[in-house]
Structure formats: structure tokens, C-alpha cells
Design a protein around this motif. Structure first.
Motif, mmCIF file in Angstrom:
data_model
loop_
_atom_site.group_PDB
_atom_site.id
_atom_site.type_symbol
_atom_site.label_atom_id
_atom_site.label_comp_id
_atom_site.label_asym_id
_atom_site.label_seq_id
_atom_site.Cartn_x
_atom_site.Cartn_y
_atom_site.Cartn_z
ATOM 1 N N LEU A 20 0.821 -1.206 0.000
ATOM 2 C CA LEU A 20 0.000 0.000 0.000
ATOM 3 C C LEU A 20 0.856 1.258 0.000
ATOM 4 O O LEU A 20 0.515 2.244 -0.671
ATOM 5 N N CYS A 21 1.964 1.239 0.740
ATOM 6 C CA CYS A 21 2.881 2.387 0.725
ATOM 7 C C CYS A 21 3.414 2.630 -0.675
ATOM 8 O O CYS A 21 3.486 3.781 -1.142
ATOM 9 N N THR A 22 3.789 1.555 -1.356
ATOM 10 C CA THR A 22 4.324 1.682 -2.717
ATOM 11 C C THR A 22 3.273 2.212 -3.672
ATOM 12 O O THR A 22 3.527 3.126 -4.466
ATOM 13 N N LEU A 23 2.058 1.648 -3.608
ATOM 14 C CA LEU A 23 0.991 2.085 -4.510
ATOM 15 C C LEU A 23 0.575 3.522 -4.219
ATOM 16 O O LEU A 23 0.268 4.288 -5.153
ATOM 17 N N LEU A 24 0.567 3.900 -2.934
ATOM 18 C CA LEU A 24 0.218 5.280 -2.575
ATOM 19 C C LEU A 24 1.252 6.255 -3.110
ATOM 20 O O LEU A 24 0.903 7.326 -3.625
ATOM 21 N N ALA A 25 2.526 5.906 -3.007
ATOM 22 C CA ALA A 25 3.585 6.767 -3.540
ATOM 23 C C ALA A 25 3.469 6.895 -5.059
ATOM 24 O O ALA A 25 3.661 7.989 -5.615
ATOM 25 N N LEU A 26 3.149 5.788 -5.738
ATOM 26 C CA LEU A 26 2.958 5.849 -7.186
ATOM 27 C C LEU A 26 1.777 6.726 -7.560
ATOM 28 O O LEU A 26 1.853 7.541 -8.503
ATOM 29 N N LEU A 27 0.673 6.571 -6.836
ATOM 30 C CA LEU A 27 -0.511 7.375 -7.114
ATOM 31 C C LEU A 27 -0.243 8.857 -6.873
ATOM 32 O O LEU A 27 -0.659 9.715 -7.668
ATOM 33 N N LEU B 18 -1.441 11.127 4.424
ATOM 34 C CA LEU B 18 -1.739 9.698 4.332
ATOM 35 C C LEU B 18 -0.469 8.859 4.447
ATOM 36 O O LEU B 18 -0.471 7.813 5.115
ATOM 37 N N GLU B 19 0.597 9.305 3.813
ATOM 38 C CA GLU B 19 1.856 8.566 3.892
ATOM 39 C C GLU B 19 2.390 8.547 5.321
ATOM 40 O O GLU B 19 2.898 7.511 5.785
ATOM 41 N N ARG B 20 2.300 9.683 6.030
ATOM 42 C CA ARG B 20 2.768 9.716 7.425
ATOM 43 C C ARG B 20 1.942 8.794 8.306
ATOM 44 O O ARG B 20 2.487 8.061 9.154
ATOM 45 N N ILE B 21 0.620 8.837 8.128
ATOM 46 C CA ILE B 21 -0.250 7.963 8.930
ATOM 47 C C ILE B 21 0.055 6.500 8.635
ATOM 48 O O ILE B 21 0.107 5.654 9.544
ATOM 49 N N LEU B 22 0.268 6.186 7.356
ATOM 50 C CA LEU B 22 0.555 4.806 6.968
ATOM 51 C C LEU B 22 1.881 4.329 7.555
ATOM 52 O O LEU B 22 1.995 3.175 8.011
ATOM 53 N N VAL B 23 2.879 5.191 7.561
ATOM 54 C CA VAL B 23 4.183 4.823 8.128
ATOM 55 C C VAL B 23 4.061 4.565 9.628
ATOM 56 O O VAL B 23 4.633 3.606 10.158
ATOM 57 N N LEU B 24 3.305 5.402 10.338
ATOM 58 C CA LEU B 24 3.150 5.238 11.783
ATOM 59 C C LEU B 24 2.269 4.034 12.138
ATOM 60 O O LEU B 24 2.405 3.476 13.229
ATOM 61 N N TRP B 25 1.388 3.640 11.229
ATOM 62 C CA TRP B 25 0.454 2.571 11.529
ATOM 63 C C TRP B 25 1.153 1.223 11.715
ATOM 64 O O TRP B 25 0.710 0.393 12.516
#
Length: 384
Positions: free
Chosen positions: A303-310, A328-335
Motif C-alpha cells: 500500500l505504501c508503494t501504490l500510494l507513492a505511485l498514485l 496519508l503517507e505519514r499515517i501509513l508509516v506510523l500505523w
């Protein structure tokens, strides 16, 4: 072949047991024949796919949003609705590394294209400033060196792009030489310069480890030879050989990573067993925890990879999306660390202090194990 309308009085074709349902209670074989019309087979395929999809819909949201929920469901015996832990982890592992491989190749190719554009952008002005034929040749050589330097980082398509770019440079150089009334340069002048591949005439010294069998020593020697050859060709070979060596190494590394991660799963389960020894849980329980933990990590990384691509695709067209995507990326990293801590607390049911202490020690040990495994996988990949 017609399907039986009733099973009363029928016997299993495999073991001869009297049937009491659509499946034999003795050997498990279905009463239905596999010899069916094509349209029935298609119907079964669609049904199977939809059944798998329904399990995915039950499994993935629970895996990502509910720490420890799937594991506790398995412990409680409620397993039919969800994908099996090993299959779930294995599929997510392969899918994640496949996407990462594609992204890596795409970024490498984009880097080459940007560098190629930079080299070609000002070639007309650069050659226009040349006052004699030697200056033209010097400028041409500098730009060819710049292309050769970045070409080895491209994918298989970049070599053709580089050949076209070199041809454009040669044409621009010859136009300037014609203006200076100098003889044109031949096509061979755009051949790659730089380091030539020096062959290894002498093989490396065979590895001899006394406690290893002969075939293992031969395998290690062969791997070390391949590693040295690949790296030397990548660093000093001509563009074709260097690109091929780079492709082998990248493909080799990504090919080894899924297997390396599979090795880590039982090791991580062993760490859980040691740290929760007095909980008297079976090793298989810790293994299910490890499988679900790694499945979550692979899904998180995907999901991190796909979010960065998007985000990279949308931002040039809609700059306002940068702010929400950053959050969103920060929240995903902390999750990820929060999820694993909550999962450990929920499954093993200890106080927060003991859970945090064990979580820190397990994470610290796992980090070093992961680092060692990734280094070994990288070395094996380079030796491909």
C-alpha cells in the motif's frame, strides 16, 4: 455424463463406502463427476473465483485494520471465511516484491530518460561554440561519456534509446564539422568509450571449508566467481554487457527476497516462543502470529508503494493532492509499529509495560536478523 439426482444407495467410486452426502465420509471424494460439459466447468470456475474473492474481502480489511483479529479467529476455530495464514502471507509477499521490482525498473528507466534529455537539450548550442574540429570531438566525447555513465542504470529498453541519442549527437557534431569545413565523423565514433571489460583469465581460488561436503564448497566457489564476474562487468564492461549484468543482479536479488522472508517467519515465531515461554503456547500458535504479522507488513509495504505511485502520478496534474497524500503517507508509516504493538498486546494479553519491553527487544533482534537475511539475499542475487 449426467449427475446423480440422489445419492441414496450409492457407493463411493474410489473406496466403495456407502455415501451419506455429496462427499465420501471415508476418503473425502466428491460424488460429482469431473466429466462435464464445458459450460458447467466455466460455471464452477466463476463460482470458485467468487468464493476466493469473498474470502479476500473478509481477510484483507481485517488483516490491515484489526490488529490480531485474524489470529484470534484462527485460535477460536473460525477459519473458513478467511484465507489460510501461509497462503495469505506467501501471496502478499510475491505480489509486493513483484510490484517493487516493476517500480525499481521504472525509476531507473526514468532516471536515464531525464539524464538523456539533459545531455541532448543543449547539444546544438554546445557544438555551436566549438571553434575547430578538435573542440567538436571533445564535446561529443563528453556527451557520450555522460550517456554511457547513466545507460548502465537503465532497463533493457534504455540501450535502444541511448543508441538513438548517440546518433542524434553524431548528426549534430557532423553538422558543426561541415560548417567548419572539416571531415565528418564516422558512425563508429559513437561507440561506447570508457573502461573495457577485462576478462578474468584466472578463476578464483577454490573455497575449501573442512566441515562442508565437496559439492557445497564447489557451489560456494561458483557463487563467488559469479558475484565477482557480475560486479566487475557491471562496473567496467561495455554498455551491453554492463546492462545485462545489472539486469541479472536486480532480477537475482528480487528473486531471492521472497525465499529470504520465508526463512524469517519461523525464526520470528521462535523469538515469540522464547519471549512468551511462560505463556505455554504451542509453537504453531506463535507461527500463526508470525505469518499474520508478516502478511500485514507485506500488505502495508504494498500500500505504501501504490500510494507513492498514485501521489507521483496525480501531483503534476493536481498539485493540491500533495498535502493529503503527505498526511496519508505519514499515517501509513506510523500505523505499522502501532499495529504490531497492539497485535502483540491483544494476542498475548500482558500488561502494557511488559508488552512494550518485549516488543522493543523482539523488534531489535528482528531488525538485525532482517538485515543479515537481506544482505545474504543481496549477495545471492548478485551471484546469480
Amino acid at each position: 455424463m449426467m449427475e446423480p439426482t440422489t445419492i441414496e444407495g450409492l457407493h463411493c467410486a474410489n473406496c466403495g463406502e456407502l455415501l451419506k452426502g455429496e462427499f465420501c465420509h471415508h476418503c473425502g471424494q466428491s460424488v460429482h463427476s469431473v466429466l462435464k460439459p464445458v459450460h458447467h466447468t466455466a460455471e464452477e470456475i466463476v463460482e470458485t473465483v467468487l468464493h476466493v474473492d469473498s474470502r479476500i474481502l473478509h481477510t484483507l480489511p481485517a488483516l490491515f485494520l484489526k490488529p490480531g483479529f485474524l489470529t484470534l479467529e484462527y485460535f477460536a476455530g473460525r477459519r473458513v471465511r478467511y484465507i489460510a495464514p501461509f497462503r495469505l502471507m506467501f501471496v502478499l509477499c510475491l505480489l509486493t516484491f513483484f510490484v517493487l521490482h516493476l517500480v525499481t525498473n521504472e525509476k531507473i528507466s526514468r532516471t536515464f530518460e531525464q539524464r538523456q534529455t539533459t545531455v541532448l537539450l543543449d547539444h546544438g548550442q554546445a557544438f555551436a561554440q566549438a571553434s575547430n574540429a578538435d573542440d567538436v570531438r571533445s564535446i561529443l566525447q563528453n556527451k557520450l561519456d555522460a550517456l554511457n555513465a547513466v545507460q548502465t542504470f537503465g532497463d533493457s529498453s534504455t540501450f535502444a534509446q541511448a543508441a538513438k541519442a548517440k546518433q542524434q549527437l553524431l548528426e549534430a557534431a557532423n553538422r558543426r564539422l561541415a560548417e567548419l569545413h572539416a571531415p565528418p565523423l564516422p558512425p563508429s565514433s559513437v561507440a561506447a568509450e570508457g573502461h573495457q571489460t577485462s576478462s578474468f583469465d584466472h578463476p578464483i581460488k577454490p573455497i575449501q571449508i573442512g566441515w562442508l561436503p565437496g559439492f557445497a564448497n564447489q557451489r560456494l566457489t561458483s557463487m563467488l566467481q559469479h558475484l565477482r564476474d557480475n560486479w566487475h562487468t557491471y562496473q567496467h564492461g561495455d554498455p551491453v554487457s554492463s546492462e545485462a549484468a545489472k539486469e541479472r543482479m536486480i532480477s537475482g536479488v528480487f528473486g531471492k527476497l521472497p525465499g529470504a522472508m520465508l526463512v524469517l517467519v519461523p525464526v520470528f515465531a521462535l523469538l515469540l516462543k522464547l519471549f512468551y515461554l511462560f505463556k505455554r503456547r504451542l509453537y504453531m500458535e506463535h507461527l500463526i502470529v508470525a505469518l499474520h504479522s508478516h502478511a500485514f507488513l507485506f500488505l502495508w509495504l504494498l500500500l505504501c508503494t501504490l500510494l507513492a505511485l498514485l501521489a507521483g502520478w496525480l501531483e503534476p496534474h493536481a498539485a493540491w493532492t500533495a498535502y493529503p497524500f503527505n498526511w496519508l503517507e505519514r499515517i501509513l508509516v506510523l500505523w505499522a509499529p502501532v499495529y504490531l504493538l497492539l497485535m502483540q498486546k491483544r494476542i498475548y494479553r500482558q500488561g502494557w509495560l511488559m508488552t512494550v519491553v518485549k516488543y522493543w527487544f523482539i523488534g531489535w533482534l528482528y531488525f538485525w536478523l532482517l538485515l543479515v537475511v537481506l544482505l545474504v539475499a543481496g549477495a545471492l542475487g548478485i551471484a546469480h
